[in-house]
Scaffold this motif. Structure first.
Motif, PDB file in Angstrom:
ATOM      1  N   ASP A 126      60.866 167.897  50.282  1.00 17.94           N
ATOM      2  CA  ASP A 126      59.701 168.821  49.563  1.00 17.94           C
ATOM      3  C   ASP A 126      58.614 167.979  49.106  1.00 17.94           C
ATOM      4  N   TYR A 127      57.594 168.714  49.117  1.00 19.00           N
ATOM      5  CA  TYR A 127      56.356 167.850  48.394  1.00 19.00           C
ATOM      6  C   TYR A 127      55.671 168.729  47.322  1.00 19.00           C
ATOM      7  N   ASN A 128      55.348 168.150  46.187  1.00 21.56           N
ATOM      8  CA  ASN A 128      54.727 168.692  44.911  1.00 21.56           C
ATOM      9  C   ASN A 128      53.387 168.149  44.768  1.00 21.56           C
ATOM     10  N   GLU A 129      52.467 169.092  44.483  1.00 24.69           N
ATOM     11  CA  GLU A 129      51.011 168.799  44.018  1.00 24.69           C
ATOM     12  C   GLU A 129      51.107 169.000  42.779  1.00 24.69           C
ATOM     13  N   MET A 130      50.737 167.689  41.902  1.00 23.95           N
ATOM     14  CA  MET A 130      50.327 167.932  40.537  1.00 23.95           C
ATOM     15  C   MET A 130      48.496 168.344  40.334  1.00 23.95           C
ATOM     16  N   LEU A 131      48.531 169.345  39.698  1.00 25.35           N
ATOM     17  CA  LEU A 131      47.126 169.751  39.502  1.00 25.35           C
ATOM     18  C   LEU A 131      46.666 168.933  38.162  1.00 25.35           C
ATOM     19  N   LEU A 132      45.419 168.485  38.493  1.00 25.44           N
ATOM     20  CA  LEU A 132      44.995 167.637  37.364  1.00 25.44           C
ATOM     21  C   LEU A 132      43.482 168.430  36.446  1.00 25.44           C
ATOM     22  N   VAL A 133      43.570 168.083  35.213  1.00 20.47           N
ATOM     23  CA  VAL A 133      42.490 168.802  34.624  1.00 20.47           C
ATOM     24  C   VAL A 133      42.112 167.430  33.694  1.00 20.47           C
ATOM     25  N   LYS A 134      40.883 167.624  33.149  1.00 21.44           N
ATOM     26  CA  LYS A 134      40.495 166.486  32.190  1.00 21.44           C
ATOM     27  C   LYS A 134      40.575 166.827  30.898  1.00 21.44           C
ATOM     28  N   ASN A 135      40.958 166.009  29.922  1.00 23.47           N
ATOM     29  CA  ASN A 135      41.018 166.532  28.410  1.00 23.47           C
ATOM     30  C   ASN A 135      39.714 166.273  27.719  1.00 23.47           C
ATOM     31  N   HIS A 136      39.785 166.504  26.248  1.00 20.85           N
ATOM     32  CA  HIS A 136      38.548 166.173  25.581  1.00 20.85           C
ATOM     33  C   HIS A 136      38.124 165.013  25.572  1.00 20.85           C
ATOM     34  N   LEU A 137      39.017 164.048  26.005  1.00 20.04           N
ATOM     35  CA  LEU A 137      38.762 162.691  26.038  1.00 20.04           C
ATOM     36  C   LEU A 137      38.227 162.004  27.365  1.00 20.04           C
ATOM     37  N   ASN A 138      37.968 162.997  28.222  1.00 14.31           N
ATOM     38  CA  ASN A 138      37.728 162.863  29.494  1.00 14.31           C
ATOM     39  C   ASN A 138      38.639 161.991  30.381  1.00 14.31           C
ATOM     40  N   GLN A 139      40.087 162.343  29.943  1.00 13.38           N
ATOM     41  CA  GLN A 139      41.121 161.591  30.741  1.00 13.38           C
ATOM     42  C   GLN A 139      41.868 162.632  31.531  1.00 13.38           C
ATOM     43  N   TRP A 140      42.322 162.258  32.820  1.00 16.63           N
ATOM     44  CA  TRP A 140      43.323 163.330  33.718  1.00 16.63           C
ATOM     45  C   TRP A 140      44.158 163.638  33.005  1.00 16.63           C
ATOM     46  N   ASN A 141      44.882 164.816  32.949  1.00 15.68           N
ATOM     47  CA  ASN A 141      46.191 165.400  32.630  1.00 15.68           C
ATOM     48  C   ASN A 141      46.752 166.206  33.640  1.00 15.68           C
ATOM     49  N   ILE A 142      48.004 166.427  33.699  1.00 15.70           N
ATOM     50  CA  ILE A 142      48.606 167.406  34.572  1.00 15.70           C
ATOM     51  C   ILE A 142      48.682 168.663  34.007  1.00 15.70           C
ATOM     52  N   ALA A 143      48.281 169.752  34.876  1.00 17.65           N
ATOM     53  CA  ALA A 143      47.947 171.096  34.158  1.00 17.65           C
ATOM     54  C   ALA A 143      49.021 172.070  34.824  1.00 17.65           C
ATOM     55  N   ASP A 144      49.594 171.671  36.004  1.00 18.99           N
ATOM     56  CA  ASP A 144      50.730 172.450  36.792  1.00 18.99           C
ATOM     57  C   ASP A 144      51.122 171.791  37.943  1.00 18.99           C
ATOM     58  N   ILE A 145      52.378 172.235  38.283  1.00 16.33           N
ATOM     59  CA  ILE A 145      52.675 171.717  39.611  1.00 16.33           C
ATOM     60  C   ILE A 145      53.227 172.774  40.793  1.00 16.33           C
ATOM     61  N   TYR A 146      52.849 172.314  41.911  1.00 16.42           N
ATOM     62  CA  TYR A 146      52.802 173.492  43.091  1.00 16.42           C
ATOM     63  C   TYR A 146      54.038 172.904  43.855  1.00 16.42           C
ATOM     64  N   PHE A 147      55.120 173.650  44.129  1.00 15.20           N
ATOM     65  CA  PHE A 147      56.224 173.034  44.986  1.00 15.20           C
ATOM     66  C   PHE A 147      55.901 173.875  46.343  1.00 15.20           C
ATOM     67  N   TYR A 148      55.833 172.919  47.297  1.00 12.99           N
ATOM     68  CA  TYR A 148      55.670 173.508  48.549  1.00 12.99           C
ATOM     69  C   TYR A 148      57.031 174.388  49.248  1.00 12.99           C
ATOM     70  N   SER A 149      58.024 173.828  48.917  1.00 11.57           N
ATOM     71  CA  SER A 149      59.423 174.373  49.517  1.00 11.57           C
ATOM     72  C   SER A 149      59.540 176.070  48.926  1.00 11.57           C
ATOM     73  N   GLY A 150      58.954 176.326  47.973  1.00  8.24           N
ATOM     74  CA  GLY A 150      58.784 177.531  47.297  1.00  8.24           C
ATOM     75  C   GLY A 150      57.442 178.389  47.340  1.00  8.24           C
ATOM     76  N   GLY A 151      56.447 177.689  47.655  1.00  2.41           N
ATOM     77  CA  GLY A 151      55.172 178.372  47.648  1.00  2.41           C
ATOM     78  C   GLY A 151      54.856 178.884  46.294  1.00  2.41           C
TER      79      GLY A 151
END
Length: 381
Positions: A126-151
């Protein structure tokens, strides 16, 4: 909630067998990717949790529930304390699994994702994509995870479970009923009740019938029930709606392989590789397909390239052993399995089953090598 979510996440993953523009990754994205990779390798979900933006994640959950943006706030801290997404990831991967960072992806909308390859001990991919967003300190955080095998996104899974536990969260009865039926689709496929998956899909609202995860469940149900023409029709409709989707390529690669349609399995693999910008592990899968397709010369060419690149060398050599065995090239086979044996520290007889490789063990090449090594061992005593 945590135990229920863990069970459903595993069910979601196990049941389901836009054109990307690849920008140059920045140091901060890579630093986060390596941090997550290391934490999961060491089975430390708490570190992963530190980098999850639960506020954004909770907003995405409530968007799936069609709730107002203000409704999510009281749940954010509850998710952070009870959901523990990092721990769920570690549990999903298990002791026989491996999640490895592959690359940073950036799509045409400017979304930044960390691509991870998820391997299980039984060869499941399987492949997972971790969607990134920036927080108030301008640091990257994980916002969600997309699973290829389940769509689907993890936030969608949580939304479904939340609607099941708290009916008051979804006031539209029709919407809630369809949301809850999504759970059943995955359960039916896992239990082999493919007809139930098909009939349950038919009872969904038009909105849910268009979602990736429900369509993938339906496609797989028809394939496993032997309705190949229907599967092809559904696949074509899916690709018209989501022409650049990666999930469908991964799922269809396995489906076509199970149907011995190696030509289409390779087409799906090639398209997936192109969409994610390549991954050397997919070259191993390509070699597997070519070997099953009785295209040993092409498979050997792919495998030797992998070995030269020094990626997945042991796996490549083991597949090369099978390629040589299909050609009755026992000398070449012996050379490769000796190298594997030296690396892993395991006798050849434990690597290659005598029942499966009977002709190799009867060959003069093996008999000669065994006799020579027996003499060497005796001389060393």
């Amino acid at each position: 909630m945590h135990n229920v979510l863990k069970k459903y996440l595993l069910l979601f993953s196990i049941t389901l067998i836009g054109v990307c523009a690849y920008g140059q990754p920045g140091k901060s994205e890579l630093a986060l990717a390596i941090t997550i990779d290391s934490a999961i390798y060491h089975r430390d979900g708490s570190i992963v949790d530190q980098w999850i933006n639960y506020e954004v994640f909770t907003q995405r959950v409530f968007k799936s529930l069609h709730r107002r943006s203000t409704d999510w706030k009281e749940y954010s801290e509850v998710f952070k304390q009870q959901l523990r997404l990092g721990e769920l990831l570690v549990e999903q991967i298990g002791t026989d699994g491996e999640l490895s960072f592959v690359k940073v992806l950036e799509d045409t909308d400017g979304n930044v994702n960390l691509l991870y390859r998820d391997l299980k001990g039984d060869g499941w991919l399987d492949y997972n994509e971790m969607l990134l967003v920036k927080n108030h300190l301008n640091q990257w955080n994980i916002a969600d995870i997309y699973f290829y095998s389940g769509g689907g996104y993890f936030s969608d899974i949580v939304a479904t479970m939340l609607a099941n536990e708290n009916p008051d969260l979804v006031q539209n009865v029709s919407y809630r009923n369809s949301l809850l039926k999504v759970i059943d689709l995955f359960g039916y496929n896992q239990e082999g009740l493919y007809g139930s998956t098909i009939s349950e899909y038919d009872s969904l609202s038009s909105f849910f019938k268009k979602q990736k995860n429900t369509q993938i469940a339906l496609i797989q149900a028809h394939a496993l029930q032997g309705n190949i023409s229907e599967m092809e029709s559904l696949k074509n409709a899916y690709l018209q709606q989501y022409p650049d989707d990666k999930s469908i390529r991964l799922v269809l690669m396995d489906i076509y392989g199970s149907l011995d349609n190696y030509e289409m399995a390779k087409v799906m693999l090639d398209e997936l590789a192109q969409l994610i910008g390549g991954d050397e592990y997919l070259s191993l899968r390509e070699a597997e397909i070519l070997l099953a397709w009785n295209k040993s010369p092409k498979a050997k060419k792919v495998l030797k390239k992998i070995i030269k690149s020094e990626s997945f060398v042991t796996d490549a050599r083991l597949l090369l052993v099978d390629a040589y065995y299909s050609e009755q090239n026992y000398k070449g086979m012996l050379e490769e399995v000796v190298k594997v044996s030296d690396v892993v520290g395991v006798p050849i007889e434990e690597i290659l089953s005598k029942d499966h490789y009977e002709q190799f063990y009867s060959s003069p090449d093996w008999q000669k090598w065994k006799k020579q090594n027996k003499k060497k061992s005796h001389d060393l005593k």
